[in-house]
Motif scaffolding. Structure first.
Motif, PDB file in Angstrom:
ATOM      1  N   LYS A  27      -0.955   9.364 -20.089  1.00 50.87           N
ATOM      2  CA  LYS A  27       0.071   8.336 -19.871  1.00 50.87           C
ATOM      3  C   LYS A  27       0.122   7.919 -18.403  1.00 50.87           C
ATOM      4  O   LYS A  27      -0.330   8.652 -17.515  1.00 50.87           O
ATOM      5  N   CYS A  28       0.683   6.740 -18.210  1.00 54.62           N
ATOM      6  CA  CYS A  28       0.851   6.202 -16.851  1.00 54.62           C
ATOM      7  C   CYS A  28       1.972   6.968 -16.146  1.00 54.62           C
ATOM      8  O   CYS A  28       2.993   7.304 -16.756  1.00 54.62           O
ATOM      9  N   LEU A  29       1.776   7.213 -14.847  1.00 55.10           N
ATOM     10  CA  LEU A  29       2.744   8.014 -14.089  1.00 55.10           C
ATOM     11  C   LEU A  29       3.452   7.189 -13.012  1.00 55.10           C
ATOM     12  O   LEU A  29       3.938   7.737 -12.016  1.00 55.10           O
ATOM     13  N   ALA A  30       3.488   5.866 -13.215  1.00 57.30           N
ATOM     14  CA  ALA A  30       4.152   5.006 -12.221  1.00 57.30           C
ATOM     15  C   ALA A  30       5.617   5.433 -12.078  1.00 57.30           C
ATOM     16  O   ALA A  30       6.208   6.009 -12.991  1.00 57.30           O
ATOM     17  N   PHE A  65      -8.978  -2.368 -12.779  1.00 57.12           N
ATOM     18  CA  PHE A  65      -7.594  -2.275 -13.267  1.00 57.12           C
ATOM     19  C   PHE A  65      -7.205  -0.817 -13.584  1.00 57.12           C
ATOM     20  O   PHE A  65      -7.917   0.103 -13.214  1.00 57.12           O
ATOM     21  N   CYS A  66      -6.064  -0.642 -14.251  1.00 56.66           N
ATOM     22  CA  CYS A  66      -5.640   0.706 -14.663  1.00 56.66           C
ATOM     23  C   CYS A  66      -4.824   0.569 -15.932  1.00 56.66           C
ATOM     24  O   CYS A  66      -4.475  -0.531 -16.355  1.00 56.66           O
ATOM     25  N   MET A  67      -4.529   1.721 -16.515  1.00 52.80           N
ATOM     26  CA  MET A  67      -3.875   1.776 -17.829  1.00 52.80           C
ATOM     27  C   MET A  67      -2.593   0.928 -17.929  1.00 52.80           C
ATOM     28  O   MET A  67      -2.277   0.393 -18.980  1.00 52.80           O
ATOM     29  N   LYS A  68      -1.865   0.799 -16.818  1.00 52.37           N
ATOM     30  CA  LYS A  68      -0.574   0.083 -16.909  1.00 52.37           C
ATOM     31  C   LYS A  68      -0.772  -1.394 -17.212  1.00 52.37           C
ATOM     32  O   LYS A  68       0.053  -2.011 -17.874  1.00 52.37           O
ATOM     33  N   LYS A  69      -1.884  -1.966 -16.740  1.00 54.64           N
ATOM     34  CA  LYS A  69      -2.138  -3.381 -17.033  1.00 54.64           C
ATOM     35  C   LYS A  69      -3.642  -3.655 -16.963  1.00 54.64           C
ATOM     36  O   LYS A  69      -4.266  -3.415 -15.936  1.00 54.64           O
ATOM     37  N   ARG A  89       6.654   1.679 -10.311  1.00 51.63           N
ATOM     38  CA  ARG A  89       5.769   1.290  -9.207  1.00 51.63           C
ATOM     39  C   ARG A  89       4.654   2.316  -8.983  1.00 51.63           C
ATOM     40  O   ARG A  89       4.797   3.488  -9.275  1.00 51.63           O
ATOM     41  N   CYS A  90       3.533   1.828  -8.424  1.00 47.47           N
ATOM     42  CA  CYS A  90       2.394   2.703  -8.133  1.00 47.47           C
ATOM     43  C   CYS A  90       1.481   1.969  -7.146  1.00 47.47           C
ATOM     44  O   CYS A  90       1.307   0.747  -7.243  1.00 47.47           O
ATOM     45  N   ASN A  91       0.894   2.723  -6.223  1.00 50.40           N
ATOM     46  CA  ASN A  91       0.003   2.121  -5.224  1.00 50.40           C
ATOM     47  C   ASN A  91      -1.199   1.414  -5.851  1.00 50.40           C
ATOM     48  O   ASN A  91      -1.767   0.513  -5.254  1.00 50.40           O
ATOM     49  N   TYR A  92      -1.611   1.863  -7.037  1.00 47.32           N
ATOM     50  CA  TYR A  92      -2.786   1.263  -7.681  1.00 47.32           C
ATOM     51  C   TYR A  92      -2.414   0.061  -8.547  1.00 47.32           C
ATOM     52  O   TYR A  92      -3.280  -0.593  -9.101  1.00 47.32           O
ATOM     53  N   TYR A  93      -1.128  -0.191  -8.660  1.00 47.82           N
ATOM     54  CA  TYR A  93      -0.646  -1.254  -9.556  1.00 47.82           C
ATOM     55  C   TYR A  93       0.015  -2.378  -8.750  1.00 47.82           C
ATOM     56  O   TYR A  93      -0.155  -3.563  -9.055  1.00 47.82           O
ATOM     57  N   ASP A  94       0.754  -2.009  -7.692  1.00 48.42           N
ATOM     58  CA  ASP A  94       1.459  -3.031  -6.913  1.00 48.42           C
ATOM     59  C   ASP A  94       0.511  -3.685  -5.919  1.00 48.42           C
ATOM     60  O   ASP A  94       0.658  -3.562  -4.695  1.00 48.42           O
ATOM     61  N   ASP A  99       0.730  11.429  -6.438  1.00 50.82           N
ATOM     62  CA  ASP A  99       0.122  10.811  -5.261  1.00 50.82           C
ATOM     63  C   ASP A  99      -0.043   9.297  -5.495  1.00 50.82           C
ATOM     64  O   ASP A  99      -1.158   8.797  -5.513  1.00 50.82           O
ATOM     65  N   ASN A 100       1.075   8.604  -5.698  1.00 51.96           N
ATOM     66  CA  ASN A 100       0.955   7.162  -5.970  1.00 51.96           C
ATOM     67  C   ASN A 100       2.016   6.312  -5.272  1.00 51.96           C
ATOM     68  O   ASN A 100       2.310   5.193  -5.702  1.00 51.96           O
ATOM     69  N   THR A 101       2.636   6.884  -4.225  1.00 51.47           N
ATOM     70  CA  THR A 101       3.528   6.068  -3.396  1.00 51.47           C
ATOM     71  C   THR A 101       3.172   6.365  -1.942  1.00 51.47           C
ATOM     72  O   THR A 101       2.269   7.159  -1.673  1.00 51.47           O
ATOM     73  N   THR A 119      -7.991   0.918 -18.576  1.00 48.26           N
ATOM     74  CA  THR A 119      -7.894   2.040 -19.508  1.00 48.26           C
ATOM     75  C   THR A 119      -7.658   3.367 -18.804  1.00 48.26           C
ATOM     76  O   THR A 119      -7.299   4.346 -19.433  1.00 48.26           O
ATOM     77  N   ILE A 120      -7.887   3.415 -17.488  1.00 49.70           N
ATOM     78  CA  ILE A 120      -7.822   4.709 -16.791  1.00 49.70           C
ATOM     79  C   ILE A 120      -6.572   4.782 -15.911  1.00 49.70           C
ATOM     80  O   ILE A 120      -6.030   3.739 -15.509  1.00 49.70           O
ATOM     81  N   CYS A 121      -6.149   5.993 -15.620  1.00 52.10           N
ATOM     82  CA  CYS A 121      -5.107   6.185 -14.605  1.00 52.10           C
ATOM     83  C   CYS A 121      -5.805   6.698 -13.347  1.00 52.10           C
ATOM     84  O   CYS A 121      -6.410   7.782 -13.381  1.00 52.10           O
ATOM     85  N   TRP A 122      -5.715   5.967 -12.259  1.00 53.69           N
ATOM     86  CA  TRP A 122      -6.418   6.365 -11.030  1.00 53.69           C
ATOM     87  C   TRP A 122      -5.704   7.496 -10.304  1.00 53.69           C
ATOM     88  O   TRP A 122      -6.283   8.155  -9.441  1.00 53.69           O
ATOM     89  N   VAL A 123      -4.457   7.722 -10.645  1.00 47.14           N
ATOM     90  CA  VAL A 123      -3.699   8.795  -9.994  1.00 47.14           C
ATOM     91  C   VAL A 123      -4.058  10.136 -10.632  1.00 47.14           C
ATOM     92  O   VAL A 123      -4.244  11.142  -9.940  1.00 47.14           O
ATOM     93  N   ALA A 124      -4.157  10.141 -11.954  1.00 43.92           N
ATOM     94  CA  ALA A 124      -4.504  11.360 -12.691  1.00 43.92           C
ATOM     95  C   ALA A 124      -5.431  10.934 -13.826  1.00 43.92           C
ATOM     96  O   ALA A 124      -4.960  10.640 -14.930  1.00 43.92           O
TER      97      ALA A 124
HETATM   98  S1  SF4 Z   1       0.121   5.887 -12.510  1.00 46.98           S
HETATM   99 FE1  SF4 Z   1      -1.999   5.513 -13.186  1.00 46.98          FE
HETATM  100  S2  SF4 Z   1      -1.860   4.117 -14.963  1.00 46.98           S
HETATM  101 FE2  SF4 Z   1       0.121   4.129 -13.911  1.00 46.98          FE
HETATM  102  S3  SF4 Z   1       0.062   2.382 -12.537  1.00 46.98           S
HETATM  103 FE3  SF4 Z   1      -0.656   4.142 -11.359  1.00 46.98          FE
HETATM  104  S4  SF4 Z   1      -2.867   4.217 -11.603  1.00 46.98           S
HETATM  105 FE4  SF4 Z   1      -2.041   2.833 -13.138  1.00 46.98          FE
END
Ligand code: SF4
Ligand SMILES: Cc1cc2nc3c(=O)[nH]c(=O)nc-3n(C[C@H](O)[C@H](O)[C@H](O)COP(=O)(O)OP(=O)(O)OC[C@H]3O[C@@H](n4cnc5c(N)ncnc54)[C@H](O)[C@@H]3O)c2cc1C
Length: 328
Positions: free
Chosen positions: A155-158, A138-142, A122-127, A299-301, A145-150
């Motif tokens: 790699k994705c840090l969900a 969008f972001c790398m998980k789906k 899970r991640c605030n930028y994905y859920d 910083d994603n929850t 191409t970028i991860c908004w958290v880092a």
């Molecule tokens: S950690 Fe980064 S790549 Fe993974 S879901 Fe969150 S924003 Fe997207």
């Protein structure tokens, strides 16, 4: 209102039939148990299988057995069923407590232990719904191409957020996986990879059939969950702890942190510091401080990640205090 995309649905009645369908449909197919994670993800277009293979009619996956040798929990056993089982409550109170902390009673009536163990990270930028994610490209998980958290992260840090997982690992649970090549069993801990996208080591064609929990003899365990709302919320930090005492001394200890990485995290140094101690306040304080070392929330929850890191030592200390033998 968010609608499900169109998909074909199969309802096999045996593991073999489920595996055959999955082998035929390949990566376009997903298994579904209770659907309380998969269907919301499909509505948000985070997961987009063209074929869904329902597991509810496979009786072998719905069996729950607890005896002197331990517990064997079929992957499709519902969370409510585990909560209700008297022998589960008696033998594994910390696991049942963790399960009672999952979502709400109606969702626990549908949700299964297997689905919980395989919960998406899970991640605030994905859920978020599709339009929200589209608005940030969008972001790398789906789809992105970028991860908004880092943004520099390769790699994705969900976050791994399943409540049952830290305590199951603390209890040394094992997972049984079936595939067309046969069956294999592994420590549950080895099912997880510290990568928000490839968060499971399980091959996509493998079906989780069972979770085995060894007998609880001599082990005491506890589970602590940090979240904003007591009513229901995913954990922003969780601790599964278990110790085996010989007399008043700790002979073995396991401390597992949840929701602070893409995989559950063992606090190995803290575990070894506890061995030989009598779980008194100084030993607990020292081990709890060491357990915060491998806790690396991002910083994603909900809640500040610095506060979640700070809370790790306190939550571990609370979990361990519950395990201390009664003092004269
Ligand atoms: S950690 Fe980064 S790549 Fe993974 S879901 Fe969150 S924003 Fe997207
Ligand atoms: C409002 C809300 C609140 C929630 N709160 C919490 C919470 O506090 N804590 C928490 O841990 N969870 C929470 N959840 C998530 C979810 O309800 C639970 O994790 C539940 O146990 C998932 O089980 P399921 O059977 O519904 O999974 P499903 O949605 O059926 O499946 C989940 C994933 O596992 C795969 N899968 C399922 N079974 C198998 C199998 N046997 N073999 C291979 N793959 C399989 C599916 O393909 C899917 O990817 C919440 C959900 C909602 C909607």
């Amino acid at each position: 209102m968010m609608r499900l995309p169109k998909f074909r649905y199969f309802a096999p009645t045996s593991v073999r039939e489920a595996l055959r369908i999955k082998a035929g449909e390949g990566p376009d197919a997903a298994y579904v148990a209770g659907g309380t994670d998969l269907y919301p993800n499909m509505k948000r277009r985070q997961q987009t299988p063209k074929v869904v293979i329902g597991l509810a009619r496979i009786r072998a996956l719905g069996k729950l057995r607890v005896d002197d040798g331990g517990a064997s929990i079929g992957a499709s056993v519902t969370l409510s069923e585990i909560e209700r089982q008297r022998r589960m409550r008696r033998s594994y109170p910390a696991l049942v407590h963790a399960i009672e902390e999952i979502s709400t009673p109606p969702l626990r009536n549908m949700g299964t232990l297997g689905g919980n163990a395989l919960l998406d990270t899970r991640c605030n930028y994905y859920d978020q719904n599709y339009e929200w994610r589209q608005a940030i490209d969008f972001c790398m998980k789906k789809d992105g191409t970028i991860c908004w958290v880092a943004p520099g992260s390769p790699k994705c840090l969900a976050v791994q957020s399943a409540d049952s997982v830290p305590i199951l690992i603390a209890l040394s649970a094992r997972a049984v996986l079936a595939s067309p090549d046969g069956e294999r069993e592994l420590p549950l801990e080895e099912l997880y990879a510290n990568d928000g996208i490839q968060y499971l080591t399980k091959r996509p064609d493998e079906l989780l059939t069972e979770i085995r929990v060894p007998k609880s003899d001599g082990w005491r365990a506890s589970y602590k969950k940090l979240r904003r709302r007591g009513a229901f919320d995913f954990p922003v930090l969780s601790v599964g702890a278990a110790v085996r005492l010989e007399g008043e001394r700790v002979a073995e200890a396991r401390i597992v942190l949840g929701a602070v990485a893409s995989a559950p995290v063992r606090a190995l140094r803290a575990e070894s510091m506890l061995v030989g101690s009598s779980l008194d306040i100084p030993a607990i304080t020292e081990a709890a401080a060491a357990a915060a070392g491998p806790s690396k929330p991002m910083d994603n929850t909900d809640h500040s990640f610095l506060w979640r890191k700070e809370m790790t030592a306190r939550w571990v200390a609370q979990a361990l205090r519950e395990l201390a033998p009664p003092r004269a």
